[in-house]
Design a protein around this motif. Structure first.
Motif, PDB file in Angstrom:
ATOM      1  N   GLU A   2       0.825  -1.203   0.000  1.00 46.13           N
ATOM      2  CA  GLU A   2       0.000   0.000   0.000  1.00 46.13           C
ATOM      3  C   GLU A   2       0.854   1.245   0.000  1.00 46.13           C
ATOM      4  OE1 GLU A   2      -3.117   0.267   2.851  1.00 46.13           O
ATOM      5  OE2 GLU A   2      -3.594  -1.862   2.629  1.00 46.13           O
ATOM      6  N   GLU A   3       1.960   1.213   0.707  1.00 49.16           N
ATOM      7  CA  GLU A   3       2.839   2.375   0.780  1.00 49.16           C
ATOM      8  C   GLU A   3       3.448   2.689  -0.579  1.00 49.16           C
ATOM      9  OE1 GLU A   3       5.641   2.293   3.965  1.00 49.16           O
ATOM     10  OE2 GLU A   3       4.172   1.435   5.334  1.00 49.16           O
ATOM     11  N   GLU A   4       3.756   1.677  -1.371  1.00 53.97           N
ATOM     12  CA  GLU A   4       4.329   1.905  -2.693  1.00 53.97           C
ATOM     13  C   GLU A   4       3.311   2.534  -3.635  1.00 53.97           C
ATOM     14  OE1 GLU A   4       6.513  -1.392  -4.432  1.00 53.97           O
ATOM     15  OE2 GLU A   4       6.717  -2.232  -2.426  1.00 53.97           O
ATOM     16  N   ALA A   5       2.052   2.165  -3.474  1.00 54.09           N
ATOM     17  CA  ALA A   5       1.009   2.670  -4.355  1.00 54.09           C
ATOM     18  C   ALA A   5       0.656   4.125  -4.059  1.00 54.09           C
ATOM     19  CB  ALA A   5      -0.244   1.813  -4.232  1.00 54.09           C
ATOM     20  N   ARG A   6       0.897   4.569  -2.860  1.00 54.17           N
ATOM     21  CA  ARG A   6       0.593   5.954  -2.501  1.00 54.17           C
ATOM     22  C   ARG A   6       1.569   6.909  -3.173  1.00 54.17           C
ATOM     23  NH1 ARG A   6       0.005   5.852   3.957  1.00 54.17           N
ATOM     24  NH2 ARG A   6      -1.064   3.864   4.037  1.00 54.17           N
ATOM     25  N   GLU A   7       1.004   8.016  -3.626  1.00 51.96           N
ATOM     26  CA  GLU A   7       1.864   9.052  -4.196  1.00 51.96           C
ATOM     27  C   GLU A   7       2.047  10.156  -3.178  1.00 51.96           C
ATOM     28  OE1 GLU A   7       0.976  10.542  -8.063  1.00 51.96           O
ATOM     29  OE2 GLU A   7       0.232   8.604  -8.717  1.00 51.96           O
ATOM     30  N   GLU A   8       3.172  10.805  -3.257  1.00 52.54           N
ATOM     31  CA  GLU A   8       3.451  11.904  -2.342  1.00 52.54           C
ATOM     32  C   GLU A   8       2.586  13.102  -2.723  1.00 52.54           C
ATOM     33  OE1 GLU A   8       7.141  14.838  -1.374  1.00 52.54           O
ATOM     34  OE2 GLU A   8       7.603  12.764  -1.901  1.00 52.54           O
ATOM     35  N   VAL A   9       1.887  13.654  -1.757  1.00 50.74           N
ATOM     36  CA  VAL A   9       1.036  14.814  -2.001  1.00 50.74           C
ATOM     37  C   VAL A   9       1.840  16.072  -1.703  1.00 50.74           C
ATOM     38  CG1 VAL A   9      -1.069  16.012  -1.326  1.00 50.74           C
ATOM     39  CG2 VAL A   9      -1.033  13.513  -1.407  1.00 50.74           C
ATOM     40  N   VAL A  10       1.890  16.944  -2.694  1.00 45.68           N
ATOM     41  CA  VAL A  10       2.633  18.188  -2.545  1.00 45.68           C
ATOM     42  C   VAL A  10       1.640  19.328  -2.410  1.00 45.68           C
ATOM     43  CG1 VAL A  10       4.287  19.739  -3.621  1.00 45.68           C
ATOM     44  CG2 VAL A  10       4.499  17.273  -3.965  1.00 45.68           C
ATOM     45  N   VAL A  11       1.810  20.109  -1.376  1.00 44.53           N
ATOM     46  CA  VAL A  11       0.960  21.275  -1.165  1.00 44.53           C
ATOM     47  C   VAL A  11       1.764  22.508  -1.536  1.00 44.53           C
ATOM     48  CG1 VAL A  11      -0.359  22.601   0.515  1.00 44.53           C
ATOM     49  CG2 VAL A  11      -0.265  20.103   0.694  1.00 44.53           C
ATOM     50  N   ILE A  12       1.162  23.330  -2.399  1.00 48.82           N
ATOM     51  CA  ILE A  12       1.856  24.525  -2.867  1.00 48.82           C
ATOM     52  C   ILE A  12       1.118  25.750  -2.341  1.00 48.82           C
ATOM     53  CG2 ILE A  12       2.564  25.830  -4.884  1.00 48.82           C
ATOM     54  CD1 ILE A  12       2.600  23.253  -6.431  1.00 48.82           C
ATOM     55  N   ASP A  13       1.859  26.645  -1.711  1.00 50.63           N
ATOM     56  CA  ASP A  13       1.205  27.862  -1.241  1.00 50.63           C
ATOM     57  C   ASP A  13       1.069  28.866  -2.395  1.00 50.63           C
ATOM     58  OD1 ASP A  13       3.667  29.141  -1.551  1.00 50.63           O
ATOM     59  OD2 ASP A  13       4.122  29.162   0.577  1.00 50.63           O
ATOM     60  N   LYS A  14       0.256  29.873  -2.191  1.00 50.04           N
ATOM     61  CA  LYS A  14      -0.041  30.856  -3.235  1.00 50.04           C
ATOM     62  C   LYS A  14       1.206  31.586  -3.716  1.00 50.04           C
ATOM     63  CE  LYS A  14      -4.773  31.789  -1.795  1.00 50.04           C
ATOM     64  NZ  LYS A  14      -5.710  32.808  -1.284  1.00 50.04           N
ATOM     65  N   ASP A  15       2.106  31.878  -2.792  1.00 50.03           N
ATOM     66  CA  ASP A  15       3.325  32.609  -3.155  1.00 50.03           C
ATOM     67  C   ASP A  15       4.201  31.807  -4.110  1.00 50.03           C
ATOM     68  OD1 ASP A  15       2.588  34.782  -1.606  1.00 50.03           O
ATOM     69  OD2 ASP A  15       3.748  34.129   0.151  1.00 50.03           O
ATOM     70  N   LEU A  16       4.355  30.515  -3.825  1.00 53.80           N
ATOM     71  CA  LEU A  16       5.167  29.664  -4.701  1.00 53.80           C
ATOM     72  C   LEU A  16       4.507  29.512  -6.068  1.00 53.80           C
ATOM     73  CD1 LEU A  16       7.596  27.911  -5.259  1.00 53.80           C
ATOM     74  CD2 LEU A  16       6.393  25.985  -4.195  1.00 53.80           C
ATOM     75  N   LYS A  17       3.194  29.331  -6.075  1.00 50.95           N
ATOM     76  CA  LYS A  17       2.462  29.211  -7.342  1.00 50.95           C
ATOM     77  C   LYS A  17       2.654  30.471  -8.181  1.00 50.95           C
ATOM     78  CE  LYS A  17      -2.069  27.883  -9.106  1.00 50.95           C
ATOM     79  NZ  LYS A  17      -3.422  27.428  -8.759  1.00 50.95           N
ATOM     80  N   LYS A  18       2.534  31.638  -7.553  1.00 53.83           N
ATOM     81  CA  LYS A  18       2.722  32.911  -8.260  1.00 53.83           C
ATOM     82  C   LYS A  18       4.155  33.039  -8.777  1.00 53.83           C
ATOM     83  CE  LYS A  18       2.184  37.929  -7.642  1.00 53.83           C
ATOM     84  NZ  LYS A  18       2.973  38.205  -8.801  1.00 53.83           N
ATOM     85  N   LYS A  19       5.101  32.630  -7.966  1.00 52.74           N
ATOM     86  CA  LYS A  19       6.516  32.705  -8.355  1.00 52.74           C
ATOM     87  C   LYS A  19       6.784  31.822  -9.579  1.00 52.74           C
ATOM     88  CE  LYS A  19      11.010  32.814  -6.124  1.00 52.74           C
ATOM     89  NZ  LYS A  19      11.734  32.629  -4.870  1.00 52.74           N
ATOM     90  N   ILE A  20       6.202  30.632  -9.611  1.00 58.37           N
ATOM     91  CA  ILE A  20       6.367  29.725 -10.755  1.00 58.37           C
ATOM     92  C   ILE A  20       5.759  30.347 -12.002  1.00 58.37           C
ATOM     93  CG2 ILE A  20       5.694  27.494 -11.739  1.00 58.37           C
ATOM     94  CD1 ILE A  20       5.823  26.382  -8.813  1.00 58.37           C
ATOM     95  N   TYR A  58       3.411  20.802  -9.884  1.00 63.75           N
ATOM     96  CA  TYR A  58       4.203  21.862 -10.512  1.00 63.75           C
ATOM     97  C   TYR A  58       4.011  21.873 -12.028  1.00 63.75           C
ATOM     98  CZ  TYR A  58       6.686  21.645  -6.028  1.00 63.75           C
ATOM     99  OH  TYR A  58       7.007  21.626  -4.696  1.00 63.75           O
ATOM    100  N   LYS A  59       4.026  20.699 -12.600  1.00 65.99           N
ATOM    101  CA  LYS A  59       3.893  20.554 -14.049  1.00 65.99           C
ATOM    102  C   LYS A  59       2.594  21.198 -14.544  1.00 65.99           C
ATOM    103  CE  LYS A  59       4.567  16.897 -17.464  1.00 65.99           C
ATOM    104  NZ  LYS A  59       4.783  15.458 -17.624  1.00 65.99           N
ATOM    105  N   LEU A  60       1.530  20.996 -13.798  1.00 66.41           N
ATOM    106  CA  LEU A  60       0.231  21.566 -14.155  1.00 66.41           C
ATOM    107  C   LEU A  60       0.250  23.097 -14.078  1.00 66.41           C
ATOM    108  CD1 LEU A  60      -2.719  21.070 -14.928  1.00 66.41           C
ATOM    109  CD2 LEU A  60      -3.236  20.896 -12.492  1.00 66.41           C
TER     110      LEU A  60
END
Length: 119
Positions: A2-20, A58-60
């Motif tokens: 089960e642990e292998e099947a889980r993907e890491e969830v990344v949380v992006i704050d507004k500042d980082l999104k704007k910077k990207i 990030y890709k999105l």
């Protein structure tokens, strides 16, 4: 397993999104739209931000920034085409600059004659 099947969830704050998004826009503005691709923009932004943007979400964010930029560029081009439509049609039909120049000169001479007659 089960642990292998889980993907890491990344949380992006507004500042980082704007910077990207700002970084991607800056890259697109200085690039040739004939040569730049989403992948190239993402790789350059990754390098500038020292962040792997090839992974979701990030890709999105990069994809959205590129698509928005392209949409704005197309709208600007369409706006310019509309502004210059008549001249483009004249040029395509072969009646472009020579006829326009002769017509302007004729109108200028006509105005001079009218001014001479009233003086």
């Amino acid at each position: 397993m089960e642990e292998e099947a889980r993907e890491e969830v990344v949380v992006i704050d507004k500042d980082l999104k704007k910077k990207i998004k700002d970084t991607v826009n800056k890259i697109l503005k200085r690039s040739s739209l004939y040569q730049i691709t989403e992948l190239k923009a993402r790789e350059e932004a990754s390098s500038e931000l020292d962040l792997d943007l090839s992974k979701d979400p990030y890709k999105l964010i990069v994809r959205e920034a590129v698509e928005r930029f392209v949409e704005k560029a197309v709208m600007a081009i369409e706006s310019e085409v509309v502004k210059h439509h008549a001249q483009i049609v004249q040029d395509v039909e072969g009646g472009g600059s020579e006829k326009s120049a002769k017509k302007k000169k004729k109108n200028k001479n006509k105005t001079k004659k009218e001014d001479s007659a009233t003086a």
